[in-house]
Design an enzyme around this catalytic site. Structure first.
Site, PDB file in Angstrom:
ATOM      1  N   HIS A   5     -11.792   3.500  -3.108  1.00 33.40           N
ATOM      2  CA  HIS A   5     -10.822   4.520  -2.043  1.00 33.40           C
ATOM      3  C   HIS A   5     -11.150   4.561  -0.377  1.00 33.40           C
ATOM      4  O   HIS A   5     -10.840   3.644  -0.254  1.00 33.40           O
ATOM      5  CB  HIS A   5     -10.999   6.147  -2.417  1.00 33.40           C
ATOM      6  N   TYR A  39      -4.851   7.874  -7.465  1.00 32.81           N
ATOM      7  CA  TYR A  39      -6.437   8.472  -6.873  1.00 32.81           C
ATOM      8  C   TYR A  39      -5.929   9.905  -7.713  1.00 32.81           C
ATOM      9  O   TYR A  39      -7.132  10.379  -8.274  1.00 32.81           O
ATOM     10  CB  TYR A  39      -7.359   8.725  -6.149  1.00 32.81           C
ATOM     11  N   HIS A  41       0.993   5.110  -1.703  1.00 33.73           N
ATOM     12  CA  HIS A  41       0.241   6.984  -1.869  1.00 33.73           C
ATOM     13  C   HIS A  41       1.857   7.571  -2.604  1.00 33.73           C
ATOM     14  O   HIS A  41       1.707   8.156  -0.970  1.00 33.73           O
ATOM     15  CB  HIS A  41      -0.482   7.385  -1.695  1.00 33.73           C
ATOM     16  N   HIS A  95       1.348  -1.206  -0.109  1.00 33.16           N
ATOM     17  CA  HIS A  95       0.120  -0.118  -0.110  1.00 33.16           C
ATOM     18  C   HIS A  95       1.146   1.206  -0.155  1.00 33.16           C
ATOM     19  O   HIS A  95       1.479   1.510   1.092  1.00 33.16           O
ATOM     20  CB  HIS A  95      -0.488   0.108   0.879  1.00 33.16           C
ATOM     21  N   HIS A 113      -9.391   1.101   0.869  1.00 32.82           N
ATOM     22  CA  HIS A 113      -9.085   1.713   2.517  1.00 32.82           C
ATOM     23  C   HIS A 113     -11.091   1.096   3.060  1.00 32.82           C
ATOM     24  O   HIS A 113     -11.305   2.063   3.189  1.00 32.82           O
ATOM     25  CB  HIS A 113      -9.393   3.550   2.132  1.00 32.82           C
ATOM     26  N   ASP A 160       2.308   3.115   2.913  1.00 31.59           N
ATOM     27  CA  ASP A 160       0.594   3.867   2.556  1.00 31.59           C
ATOM     28  C   ASP A 160       1.480   5.774   2.875  1.00 31.59           C
ATOM     29  O   ASP A 160       2.148   5.726   1.944  1.00 31.59           O
ATOM     30  CB  ASP A 160       0.597   3.509   3.849  1.00 31.59           C
ATOM     31  N   HIS A 187      -5.842  -1.311   6.244  1.00 27.72           N
ATOM     32  CA  HIS A 187      -6.632  -0.992   7.273  1.00 27.72           C
ATOM     33  C   HIS A 187      -6.817  -1.664   8.198  1.00 27.72           C
ATOM     34  O   HIS A 187      -6.440  -2.300   9.633  1.00 27.72           O
ATOM     35  CB  HIS A 187      -6.681   0.656   7.427  1.00 27.72           C
ATOM     36  N   ARG A 238     -16.487   6.084   1.456  1.00 26.55           N
ATOM     37  CA  ARG A 238     -16.785   7.717   1.516  1.00 26.55           C
ATOM     38  C   ARG A 238     -16.877   8.485   0.144  1.00 26.55           C
ATOM     39  O   ARG A 238     -17.627   8.880   0.046  1.00 26.55           O
ATOM     40  CB  ARG A 238     -16.201   8.096   2.502  1.00 26.55           C
TER      41      ARG A 238
HETATM   42 ZN    ZN Z   1      -4.172   4.685   1.586  1.00 25.62          ZN
END
Ligand code: ZN
Length: 460
Positions: free
Chosen positions: A218, A136, A76, A74, A245, A333, A282, A221
């Site tokens: 994502h 993203y 970003h 994971h 997530h 992450d 997570h 949400r």
């Molecule tokens: Zn993340």
């Protein structure tokens, strides 16, 4: 990938197999092999010869302890630009997110390529042979597509090639700012409008030798419930990994309850998102029923302990998830730290702090999460053991550093997880190619300089 056959000689090797009986870590550690010759051709291991006390003529010598390559499940990449700068002051996950969005606003395909190339080179120096990039930032600020609508994803795939590591581009659907709410100004560049448009764009991405294409949601949400199945179907049709997530924050759980009358895990189950090719990232704030749903469906769990502690998220129920059937993997992450050995160690030590007991996982099981199960979660087979037929992805740790000197060599996995850090990585081999040699990257000459320039360009 190296087409030319070559032989690596491993001074010591942890072969990655798991013959240990329960409790064997206490009974005497995890055995490692001294003197192993590994023949490699076309990126694969063709033969493993144990009991080879000296390097065969012409062999590349990997002095230290060699493990299967590590998987960072994971990432970003652009969050690396936030390291240390977000440590000033107080706040929560949500105030951290505002700073993160300001950095995302400044990314272009060129600046993201430069940053990701340096970050992936940092990963190679840490022994990471594959990264799962949860991606993203798709469009220009405001949401206008680039001339190539996948320009940002292509920049990441190219960056991994130049840094010499594998990538699974987990192209992420991100459509809303909350339940029933449109994207905010910052989030416009993340959104394709709807899941069908996301699928059409992602379908144009092509896999390469070093690159797999996967999907991500994502979060509950960010993707409306009635569009979750579109993303799940896209992944199902391609047998591709699907990451999401999941319940990182209690606020997400509360909002999901209010909007749908169920937990995020229940919502994902209802819309066909959970399953053996899915990984929840997570999985922090779960009910007992959530744990059963995730484990019972074979959905994996990616723990990101250094980020979870940095963002004050909480400690997820990794032991319970694994006991219910959820394979565990690890990710860095936000890149507050890039060190998979530290992620593995932290998963165990977090559990010690919570439970006030020790030894929840053997060191070998922690390495399995950092390697074999991480690669599997990213759609890469044949990585995580050193045996004929496996991909030739290896990492070698120094056994003579100030951190690792001392323990008996037979405590291989224990030394790797509980003594070594990323700073002890001496060699990284990806698909048979020597990407890090004697602690130096062979493709990116000055990794700290590349990081400094790329981060500075985003601050200007
Ligand atoms: Zn993340």
């Amino acid at each position: 990938m190296t087409a030319t056959p070559r032989t690596y000689w491993l001074e010591h090797a942890w072969l990655g197999t798991l013959p240990q009986a329960p409790g064997s870590a206490r009974a005497g550690g995890t055995p490692i092999e001294p003197g192993v010759a590994v023949d490699v051709e076309d990126g694969r291991i063709t033969a493993v010869r144990t009991g080879t006390p000296a390097p065969p003529p012409g062999a590349e010598v990997l002095r230290g302890l060699t493990l299967p390559g590590l998987a960072n499940a994971h990432s970003h990449a652009f969050h690396r630009a936030l390291r240390s700068t977000v440590q000033v002051g107080s706040g929560t996950f949500w105030t951290w997110r505002d700073i993160m969005y300001a950095t995302a606003d400044r990314l272009t395909p060129d600046s993201y390529h430069a940053l990701a190339r340096a970050v992936y080179a940092e990963m190679a120096l840490a022994g990471i042979t594959a990264v799962g990039e949860f991606h993203y930032v798709h469009h220009a600020p405001g949401g206008t597509p680039y001339a190539d609508p996948n320009a940002m994803g292509e920049a990441l795939v190219e960056a991994a090639a130049e840094a010499g590591i594998r990538i699974t581009l987990l192209d992420t659907a991100y459509l809303s700012s909350g339940f029933g709410q449109p994207p905010t100004t910052h989030q416009l560049r993340f959104s394709d409008g709807d899941a069908d448009a996301w699928a059409a764009r992602v379908s144009a991405l092509r896999e390469r030798d070093h690159a797999r294409i996967g999907a991500a949601i994502h979060s509950v949400r960010a993707v409306p419930a009635d569009q979750l199945a579109t993303v799940a179907r896209w992944a199902e049709e391609r047998r591709a990994p699907l990451h999401v997530h999941l319940s990182e924050q209690t606020a997400e759980n509360d909002a999901c309850q209010e909007a749908h009358g169920c937990t995020p895990a229940q919502l994902l189950a209802l819309h066909g998102v959970l399953g053996p090719r899915t990984t929840g990232v997570h999985n922090t704030h779960l009910t007992a029923e959530d744990v059963s749903l995730i484990g019972g469906s074979g959905t994996g769990t990616c723990m990101c302990p250094t980020t979870e502690r940095d963002l004050a998220d909480g400690i997820g129920p990794a032991v319970a998830l694994q006991n219910e059937g959820s394979p565990l993997c690890l990710g860095s992450d936000s890149h507050a730290v890039i060190d998979l050995l530290e992620e593995a160690r932290a998963m165990e030590t977090n559990e010690r702090l919570r439970s006030r007991t020790r030894g929840h996982w053997t060191a070998a099981a922690l390495l399995r999460a950092a390697s074999a199960d991480g690669h599997a979660a990213l759609g890469w087979d044949g990585i995580g053991t050193i045996e004929a037929g496996a991909r030739a992805d290896l990492v070698t740790l120094a056994l003579d550093s100030v951190r690792t000197a001392g323990p008996l060599p037979r405590l291989g996995a224990e030394t790797a997880v509980f003594a070594a850090t990323a700073a002890d990585v001496r060699h990284t081999v990806v698909a048979g190619r020597h990407v890090v040699r004697d602690g130096a990257h062979t493709l990116v000459p000055d990794v700290p300089g590349a990081l400094a320039r790329a981060v500075e360009a985003l601050r200007a």
